[in-house]
Design a protein around this motif. Sequence first.
Motif, PDB file in Angstrom:
ATOM      1  N   ILE A 249       0.828  -1.212   0.000  1.00  0.00           N
ATOM      2  CA  ILE A 249       0.000   0.000   0.000  1.00  0.00           C
ATOM      3  C   ILE A 249       0.863   1.264   0.000  1.00  0.00           C
ATOM      4  O   ILE A 249       0.766   2.079  -0.925  1.00  0.00           O
ATOM      5  CB  ILE A 249      -0.984  -0.012   1.191  1.00  0.00           C
ATOM      6  N   PRO A 250       1.741   1.464   1.005  1.00  0.00           N
ATOM      7  CA  PRO A 250       2.545   2.701   0.965  1.00  0.00           C
ATOM      8  C   PRO A 250       3.533   2.732  -0.192  1.00  0.00           C
ATOM      9  O   PRO A 250       3.795   3.808  -0.751  1.00  0.00           O
ATOM     10  CB  PRO A 250       3.281   2.678   2.320  1.00  0.00           C
ATOM     11  N   ILE A 251       4.073   1.561  -0.570  1.00  0.00           N
ATOM     12  CA  ILE A 251       5.041   1.531  -1.674  1.00  0.00           C
ATOM     13  C   ILE A 251       4.387   1.969  -2.973  1.00  0.00           C
ATOM     14  O   ILE A 251       4.916   2.810  -3.711  1.00  0.00           O
ATOM     15  CB  ILE A 251       5.632   0.114  -1.815  1.00  0.00           C
ATOM     16  N   THR A 252       3.211   1.401  -3.261  1.00  0.00           N
ATOM     17  CA  THR A 252       2.536   1.698  -4.528  1.00  0.00           C
ATOM     18  C   THR A 252       2.025   3.126  -4.562  1.00  0.00           C
ATOM     19  O   THR A 252       2.179   3.837  -5.564  1.00  0.00           O
ATOM     20  CB  THR A 252       1.366   0.714  -4.742  1.00  0.00           C
ATOM     21  N   VAL A 253       1.405   3.573  -3.464  1.00  0.00           N
ATOM     22  CA  VAL A 253       0.867   4.930  -3.432  1.00  0.00           C
ATOM     23  C   VAL A 253       1.984   5.960  -3.541  1.00  0.00           C
ATOM     24  O   VAL A 253       1.858   6.980  -4.248  1.00  0.00           O
ATOM     25  CB  VAL A 253       0.034   5.153  -2.154  1.00  0.00           C
ATOM     26  N   SER A 254       3.107   5.708  -2.866  1.00  0.00           N
ATOM     27  CA  SER A 254       4.247   6.623  -2.964  1.00  0.00           C
ATOM     28  C   SER A 254       4.768   6.688  -4.392  1.00  0.00           C
ATOM     29  O   SER A 254       5.185   7.753  -4.871  1.00  0.00           O
ATOM     30  CB  SER A 254       5.365   6.177  -2.019  1.00  0.00           C
ATOM     31  N   PHE A 255       4.730   5.553  -5.089  1.00  0.00           N
ATOM     32  CA  PHE A 255       5.157   5.520  -6.483  1.00  0.00           C
ATOM     33  C   PHE A 255       4.286   6.441  -7.330  1.00  0.00           C
ATOM     34  O   PHE A 255       4.782   7.183  -8.180  1.00  0.00           O
ATOM     35  CB  PHE A 255       5.092   4.092  -7.006  1.00  0.00           C
ATOM     36  N   PHE A 256       2.979   6.396  -7.103  1.00  0.00           N
ATOM     37  CA  PHE A 256       2.065   7.259  -7.857  1.00  0.00           C
ATOM     38  C   PHE A 256       2.370   8.736  -7.596  1.00  0.00           C
ATOM     39  O   PHE A 256       2.408   9.566  -8.519  1.00  0.00           O
ATOM     40  CB  PHE A 256       0.614   6.967  -7.493  1.00  0.00           C
ATOM     41  N   LEU A 257       2.578   9.075  -6.324  1.00  0.00           N
ATOM     42  CA  LEU A 257       2.799  10.467  -5.965  1.00  0.00           C
ATOM     43  C   LEU A 257       4.132  10.974  -6.510  1.00  0.00           C
ATOM     44  O   LEU A 257       4.241  12.105  -6.982  1.00  0.00           O
ATOM     45  CB  LEU A 257       2.738  10.629  -4.444  1.00  0.00           C
ATOM     46  N   ASN A 258       5.167  10.134  -6.430  1.00  0.00           N
ATOM     47  CA  ASN A 258       6.485  10.539  -6.951  1.00  0.00           C
ATOM     48  C   ASN A 258       6.482  10.606  -8.476  1.00  0.00           C
ATOM     49  O   ASN A 258       7.228  11.385  -9.079  1.00  0.00           O
ATOM     50  CB  ASN A 258       7.552   9.544  -6.488  1.00  0.00           C
ATOM     51  N   ARG A 259       5.651   9.757  -9.074  1.00  0.00           N
ATOM     52  CA  ARG A 259       5.578   9.733 -10.532  1.00  0.00           C
ATOM     53  C   ARG A 259       4.962  11.010 -11.083  1.00  0.00           C
ATOM     54  O   ARG A 259       5.253  11.431 -12.203  1.00  0.00           O
ATOM     55  CB  ARG A 259       4.750   8.508 -10.964  1.00  0.00           C
ATOM     56  N   ASN A 260       4.090  11.611 -10.275  1.00  0.00           N
ATOM     57  CA  ASN A 260       3.394  12.825 -10.725  1.00  0.00           C
ATOM     58  C   ASN A 260       3.533  13.914  -9.656  1.00  0.00           C
ATOM     59  O   ASN A 260       2.547  14.387  -9.084  1.00  0.00           O
ATOM     60  CB  ASN A 260       1.913  12.521 -10.987  1.00  0.00           C
ATOM     61  N   LYS A 261       4.796  14.279  -9.346  1.00  0.00           N
ATOM     62  CA  LYS A 261       5.033  15.250  -8.273  1.00  0.00           C
ATOM     63  C   LYS A 261       4.384  16.599  -8.552  1.00  0.00           C
ATOM     64  O   LYS A 261       3.928  17.296  -7.655  1.00  0.00           O
ATOM     65  CB  LYS A 261       6.537  15.429  -8.071  1.00  0.00           C
ATOM     66  N   LYS A 262       4.366  17.002  -9.829  1.00  0.00           N
ATOM     67  CA  LYS A 262       3.858  18.329 -10.161  1.00  0.00           C
ATOM     68  C   LYS A 262       2.339  18.360 -10.267  1.00  0.00           C
ATOM     69  O   LYS A 262       1.750  19.435 -10.328  1.00  0.00           O
ATOM     70  CB  LYS A 262       4.469  18.781 -11.483  1.00  0.00           C
ATOM     71  N   SER A 263       1.719  17.208 -10.311  1.00  0.00           N
ATOM     72  CA  SER A 263       0.256  17.191 -10.495  1.00  0.00           C
ATOM     73  C   SER A 263      -0.352  16.151  -9.568  1.00  0.00           C
ATOM     74  O   SER A 263      -0.304  14.959  -9.832  1.00  0.00           O
ATOM     75  CB  SER A 263      -0.103  16.884 -11.955  1.00  0.00           C
ATOM     76  N   LEU A 397      -9.992  -4.731  -2.049  1.00  0.00           N
ATOM     77  CA  LEU A 397      -8.542  -4.671  -2.237  1.00  0.00           C
ATOM     78  C   LEU A 397      -8.109  -3.345  -2.854  1.00  0.00           C
ATOM     79  O   LEU A 397      -7.018  -2.837  -2.568  1.00  0.00           O
ATOM     80  CB  LEU A 397      -8.106  -5.835  -3.141  1.00  0.00           C
ATOM     81  N   ALA A 398      -8.957  -2.775  -3.717  1.00  0.00           N
ATOM     82  CA  ALA A 398      -8.588  -1.552  -4.432  1.00  0.00           C
ATOM     83  C   ALA A 398      -8.832  -0.283  -3.627  1.00  0.00           C
ATOM     84  O   ALA A 398      -8.231   0.765  -3.911  1.00  0.00           O
ATOM     85  CB  ALA A 398      -9.373  -1.482  -5.748  1.00  0.00           C
ATOM     86  N   ILE A 399      -9.716  -0.353  -2.629  1.00  0.00           N
ATOM     87  CA  ILE A 399     -10.095   0.853  -1.882  1.00  0.00           C
ATOM     88  C   ILE A 399      -8.891   1.586  -1.276  1.00  0.00           C
ATOM     89  O   ILE A 399      -8.738   2.798  -1.467  1.00  0.00           O
ATOM     90  CB  ILE A 399     -11.140   0.511  -0.795  1.00  0.00           C
ATOM     91  N   PRO A 400      -8.008   0.904  -0.509  1.00  0.00           N
ATOM     92  CA  PRO A 400      -6.929   1.665   0.147  1.00  0.00           C
ATOM     93  C   PRO A 400      -5.963   2.330  -0.823  1.00  0.00           C
ATOM     94  O   PRO A 400      -5.472   3.432  -0.565  1.00  0.00           O
ATOM     95  CB  PRO A 400      -6.224   0.602   0.999  1.00  0.00           C
ATOM     96  N   PHE A 401      -5.678   1.660  -1.958  1.00  0.00           N
ATOM     97  CA  PHE A 401      -4.741   2.254  -2.912  1.00  0.00           C
ATOM     98  C   PHE A 401      -5.289   3.569  -3.479  1.00  0.00           C
ATOM     99  O   PHE A 401      -4.539   4.521  -3.702  1.00  0.00           O
ATOM    100  CB  PHE A 401      -4.470   1.263  -4.050  1.00  0.00           C
ATOM    101  N   THR A 402      -6.586   3.597  -3.695  1.00  0.00           N
ATOM    102  CA  THR A 402      -7.197   4.812  -4.239  1.00  0.00           C
ATOM    103  C   THR A 402      -7.316   5.902  -3.174  1.00  0.00           C
ATOM    104  O   THR A 402      -6.953   7.063  -3.408  1.00  0.00           O
ATOM    105  CB  THR A 402      -8.588   4.492  -4.810  1.00  0.00           C
ATOM    106  N   PRO A 408      -2.825  11.432   0.777  1.00  0.00           N
ATOM    107  CA  PRO A 408      -1.521  10.836   1.082  1.00  0.00           C
ATOM    108  C   PRO A 408      -1.082  11.031   2.531  1.00  0.00           C
ATOM    109  O   PRO A 408      -0.267  10.259   3.031  1.00  0.00           O
ATOM    110  CB  PRO A 408      -0.572  11.552   0.108  1.00  0.00           C
ATOM    111  N   SER A 409      -1.610  12.045   3.209  1.00  0.00           N
ATOM    112  CA  SER A 409      -1.217  12.255   4.605  1.00  0.00           C
ATOM    113  C   SER A 409      -1.652  11.094   5.498  1.00  0.00           C
ATOM    114  O   SER A 409      -1.095  10.894   6.573  1.00  0.00           O
ATOM    115  CB  SER A 409      -1.816  13.568   5.123  1.00  0.00           C
ATOM    116  N   TRP A 410      -2.645  10.340   5.038  1.00  0.00           N
ATOM    117  CA  TRP A 410      -3.103   9.188   5.825  1.00  0.00           C
ATOM    118  C   TRP A 410      -2.032   8.111   5.931  1.00  0.00           C
ATOM    119  O   TRP A 410      -2.089   7.262   6.822  1.00  0.00           O
ATOM    120  CB  TRP A 410      -4.357   8.584   5.178  1.00  0.00           C
ATOM    121  N   LYS A 416       3.568   0.454  10.795  1.00  0.00           N
ATOM    122  CA  LYS A 416       4.705   0.008  10.009  1.00  0.00           C
ATOM    123  C   LYS A 416       4.742  -1.520   9.940  1.00  0.00           C
ATOM    124  O   LYS A 416       4.285  -2.204  10.849  1.00  0.00           O
ATOM    125  CB  LYS A 416       6.017   0.522  10.628  1.00  0.00           C
ATOM    126  N   SER A 417       5.290  -2.022   8.834  1.00  0.00           N
ATOM    127  CA  SER A 417       5.444  -3.466   8.700  1.00  0.00           C
ATOM    128  C   SER A 417       6.384  -3.964   9.791  1.00  0.00           C
ATOM    129  O   SER A 417       7.357  -3.306  10.146  1.00  0.00           O
ATOM    130  CB  SER A 417       6.010  -3.816   7.322  1.00  0.00           C
TER     131      SER A 417
END
Length: 677
Positions: A249-263, A397-402, A408-410, A416-417
């Motif tokens: 969850i945090p790995i994938t969501v962080s990837f999305f945010l870093n992938r689109n830092k400006k938007s 399964l998809a709810i938390p990723f979205t 993202p502050s959540w 932690k794992s």
Amino acid sequence: MKKIATTLFGFLFLFTAFISAQDIITWDFSLEDAGNGEVNIIAKASVQQGWYMYDTKIPDGGPNPTMIEFDKTTGAEAVGEFQSVDKKATVKHDEIFGMEIGTFTGSTTFAQRLKITDKVGFSIEGNVRAQACNDQTCTPPLPVDFSFAASDLPASVTVAGNTSTGESTLLSTPAETEVPADTTEETIAPDTPVSLTSTDREQLWSPVIEELNALGADDHADASLWSIFLKGLLWGFAALITPCVWPMIPITVSFFLNRNKKSRRKAIQDATIYGLSIIIIYVTLGLIITAIFGAAALNNIATSPVFNLIFFALLITFAFSFMGAFEIVLPSSWTNKMDSKVDSTTGIISLFFMAFTLALVSFSCTGPIIGWLLVDAATQGNFLAPALGMFGFAFALAIPFTLFAIFPSWLKTLPKSGSWLNAVKVVLGFIVLAVSLKFLSVADLSGGWGILNRDIFLSLWIVIFALLGLYLLGKIKLHGDSDLSHVPLFRLFLAILSFAFTIYLVPGLWGAPLKPISSIVPPLSTQDFKLAHNPMNQVFDDYETGMAYAAQTGKPVLLEFGGHGCVNCHKMDATVLADDRVRELIDEEFVFIVLMVDERTRLPETIEVDENGRTSKLRTVGDKWSYLQRHKFGTQSQPFYVVLNHQGKPLSPSHAYDESVDNYVEFLQTGLKNFRK
């Protein structure tokens, strides 16, 4: 740690192994002249590399032997045994069965000798059954049909003298079988054969689908679909806290945010598409499985003893893996290939491959959950059930990723794992171990073996959940667990629930109904010791016998279609039909007929029926009752209840799974009221 490589689609498409058994073993049939008025049926089997098939002679208690069955023989008699004629079986000791067992690999030729008594009228129909196995799994002994007519006989064949023809007839349809009329007996017991005229039988088997529709639809018919969706949703949420999904969850969501830092808007859009891709993947899986096999075939497979034994073994394997005995992982080349697809593609396609990578990575934790959910959905007999179950699972399964991509502050609030994830995995192992016994129970009930009765089942569950409680308190430590300096409040609460559930199970050893779990445990009829049990006074297991008895006594018929492996049927028996109001009403006012659609007892003769322009062969009692339900009532889900008059016409809307006693009483009283009119 030892790693066991397994295949994702091999598990998710477990049903395919059963239907594709005929691809693993291919057969070629022919006739050859054996001289002296005899011919050989030559059956040449070719087994795929890596697989083997069993010999025709297997000791009692062993696996299914290769065998031949005849549905019709005219102008010929079987002579001798069906056996291999080109090579001997490789015999070795099988540790699982504890006996010497012969097997064949590659190509093997089998033969069955026939004595020809009427060359002109010669006709034969039958099938060959063989079980194929490899180091990981086995297929069921599915029938492969063959047939020969007089024109197929070698020209050199002669007649073997004047002996009996050995002729047996193949019934054209249950409604057309001519039986002498004799229904004047004063009393008929449930196990007494009954004779009906062809006219009576045709009337009893004639479709009443339009009449049922005219009476109105059952308001509870869709309840099972909603239950499947809710089960999928709950299991999806449960899968989130497994060690395979939670860290993603945090790995994938962080990837999305870093992938689109400006938007941030673009990051939210990508995460939403990613969540939808997860849903599409799992729903497509459910639709594909149902489209390949059909709802009826899925139901038959899900109640098959062989299937349930294999699924029991798979769940045991997963349970031991969760408890730390070994690790189940997918081949790294699979995930590497998916990663490369993510890197080499862009846009929606890239996000779809990321979702597919999640499905692969999480398989070692979600595999048994998905498999169990698909099996449960398959028993509903509804085309949409597997897809709806997968939708609920994927949606959760998809709810938390979205949501975490939108907020993202959540992510900072997520635990932690750590070692707690291993504890979650072990707890899931205990649960999977307990659930695996349910599939062993279904196999035992369908096969009629009487091995895992209710007493033994409950005893095993009592031990399993007592050990789970001790583990949660830190009294038992398994591989991968860290030292527990103190018991967290949540673990203590779970331990209390586990011990409370254990105590709740104990009265079941003396016949307590245990209604909340009655759909999982074996039925009360398998209990060896019961302090108090009030069964129905008289229950018929043959449709025509029960209908004839109803005509004599002047009572309407309550007809139930159930199954040994139907969990909702067991639930209804324990929660509704066991109620005093329902039981007394049925005993006093109705003739009760219960037909099991998965009963494996062979019919005296194979019945051939025309169904949707295709000829089907009914070989078992369950086949016959399943056909009756489809043909007469236009449905194939169980449990299914309907009140009939003496001509087989419905007197009220049908009734499906519904645990409301009041609704069931109303259903019975409506039928009784219309009968008295």
